[in-house]
Design an enzyme around this catalytic site. Structure first.
Site, PDB file in Angstrom:
ATOM      1  N   CYS A 101      38.105  44.475  38.559  1.00 36.26           N
ATOM      2  CA  CYS A 101      36.925  44.845  39.695  1.00 36.26           C
ATOM      3  C   CYS A 101      36.630  46.262  39.854  1.00 36.26           C
ATOM      4  CB  CYS A 101      37.200  44.250  41.183  1.00 36.26           C
ATOM      5  SG  CYS A 101      35.758  44.335  42.042  1.00 36.26           S
ATOM      6  N   CYS A 194      40.153  37.456  46.011  1.00 33.62           N
ATOM      7  CA  CYS A 194      38.839  37.421  46.926  1.00 33.62           C
ATOM      8  C   CYS A 194      38.154  36.174  46.639  1.00 33.62           C
ATOM      9  CB  CYS A 194      38.232  38.682  47.098  1.00 33.62           C
ATOM     10  SG  CYS A 194      37.397  38.917  45.639  1.00 33.62           S
TER      11      CYS A 194
END
Length: 362
Positions: A101, A194
Site C-alpha cells: 500500500c 485493514c
C-alpha cells in the site's frame, strides 16, 4: 512548501498534519477512500477506511484549520493491494499488504496525483525519520517503528515525503492530540489487515480462491500427516491450526516448512528445520553507495534483527546471516539497516524469494 497530508482518521496522521502546519507549510488534508463497500463503524481496532474514519479525518482537519478532501482510490487499492495479496498467497508466498500500500498507493498513485496538482510533498503519520542527509531512519519509538514498510520507497519518493512523527513516541503523539483538542486522541490503532475487518485471513482467502483440499506431509519422511482445504491458508513457521492426524514420534510440535502450490502440498517438520542462514530476494531498492554491506537485516514486520553480510548481483540480493533465523517466508521483505549514532539507517530492501542453509548449498 505546499504539502498534501494523508489523513486516515487516526491520531498519528492528524498530529502529523498539525505539525506540518505548525512548521509553516501550506497544508491540505486528504482522506483516501480505499474500500469498495465501506462500513459505517469499525470493529474495535480492526479495519480502516470506514465512513467513521472519513468523518474523524474531516473533524481533525476542521480543528487544525486546513482544507480537506476525500479521494476515491478504491479501484487502485483493490488492483494493487488486495489482488496482489490474494495472488501472492495463491502462489505460496506471504505478502505484506501494508508495504504494498505504501509503495503503490500512498507514495505512487497519491504522490503522482499530488505532484500533478502542484503539491511539493506528501505528509503521513508514519513512525519513521528522514534525516538532514535525506536517509530513512528508524523512529525513536522502536515499538512503533514503521521504517520496515517504508523501505521499499525509491529515492525520488523519499525526496517528496515528510514524516513529522519520527522523533516522538506514541504516548507523546496521543498527549499532543489531546492538547490540540483532537477527538481522535484516544482512538485505538488499527491493526491486522485493514481490508479483513473480522481478522479471518483464511476465510477471506477461501472466499476468493475457493476450497482446494490437499495433503500435509512430513518433510523428513514424506509421510502424509493430515489434510487441508487450501495451501494458501498457511505460512512458513506456522504451528497452530495444522490439525495433524498423525502425532510426531518424539511428541514435539510441527511447523510449516514449505508450501508447494503446484502439488497443493504443505510440508511440516520440527522447529530446527525452519532455520536458514542464507536469504535471497529480488526487486531490490538499494540506497547505499556500496553493493556489499555488513549490516543488520529485519526479515518481517516487527521481527528481530540479525547481523548479516548483504550483496547485490544481477538484480538479486543475497544476505548471509551471522546466526540462523526461523520463519523466513517468501513474499516478505528483507530490510537492511546500518546502526548509526543518530538512529539506524535504512540501506535498502528487497522481496524475499527463498531461505536456505549454507551447508545444504555447499
Amino acid at each position: 512548501m505546499r504539502v498534501l497530508a494523508a489523513m486516515s482518521g487516526g491520531v498519528d496522521s492528524a498530529v502529523a498534519a498539525a505539525r506540518a502546519k505548525d512548521a509553516g507549510h501550506d497544508v491540505t488534508g486528504v482522506h483516501l477512500a480505499l474500500a469498495r463497500n465501506p462500513q459505517t463503524f469499525r470493529t474495535g481496532a480492526r479495519g480502516c477506511c470506514t465512513l467513521e474514519d472519513s468523518r474523524d479525518a474531516r473533524r481533525a482537519a476542521d480543528v487544525i484549520g486546513i482544507p480537506f478532501y476525500v479521494w476515491d482510490m478504491a479501484e487502485e487499492f483493490h488492483d494493487n493491494v488486495v489482488d496482489d495479496f490474494v495472488n501472492e498467497y495463491a502462489a505460496g508466498r506471504t505478502p505484506n499488504p501494508c508495504l504494498r500500500c505504501n509503495e503503490k498507493i500512498k507514495f505512487e498513485a497519491v504522490l503522482d496525483r499530488a505532484v500533478a496538482l502542484g503539491f511539493d510533498a506528501v505528509v503521513t503519520g508514519h513512525h519513521a525519520r528522514l534525516g538532514a542527509d535525506g536517509l530513512l531512519r528508524r523512529s525513536v519509538d522502536i515499538a512503533k517503528d514503521q521504517s520496515y514498510v517504508l523501505a521499499v520507497l525509491t529515492r525520488a519518493q523519499l525526496d517528496r515525503a515528510v514524516f513529522p512523527l519520527g522523533d516522538s513516541t506514541k504516548e507523546q503523539v496521543r498527549a499532543e492530540a489531546a492538547a490540540r483538542d483532537l477527538a481522535v486522541a484516544d482512538k485505538p490503532d488499527s491493526h491486522d489487515i485493514c481490508f479483513i475487518s473480522d481478522g479471518d485471513t483464511r476465510g477471506f482467502l477461501e472466499s476468493k480462491l475457493g476450497s482446494a483440499p490437499g495433503d500435509i506431509v512430513d518433510g523428513r519422511t514424506g509421510e502424509t500427516l493430515g489434510s487441508h482445504n487450501g495451501a494458501y491458508g498457511f505460512t512458513i513457521g506456522q504451528r497452530k491450526g495444522l490439525d495433524l492426524r498423525v502425532p510426531a514420534a518424539d511428541g514435539r510440535p510441527r511447523y510449516v516448512l514449505s508450501i508447494t502450490p503446484v502439488s497443493n502440498t504443505v510440508t511440516v517438520g520440527p522447529r530446527e528445520d525452519l532455520e536458514v542462514d542464507v536469504v535471497t530476494a529480488d526487486r531490490p531498492v538499494w540506497h547505499s553507495s556500496a553493493d556489499i554491506a555488513d549490516c543488520e537485516v529485519q526479515l518481517r514486520a516487527h521481527g528481530e534483527v540479525v547481523s548479516a553480510a548483504v550483496s547485490l548481483a544481477d538484480g538479486v540480493l543475497t544476505a548471509r546471516l551471522k546466526s540462523p533465523a526461523r520463519g523466513v517466508a517468501a513474499g516478505q521483505a528483507i530490510v537492511a539497516y546500518r546502526p548509526d549514532a543518530d538512529g539506524d539507517i535504512v540501506l535498502g530492501s528487497a522481496t524475499i524469494t527463498a531461505g536456505s542453509r549454507a551447508a545444504a548449498n555447499a
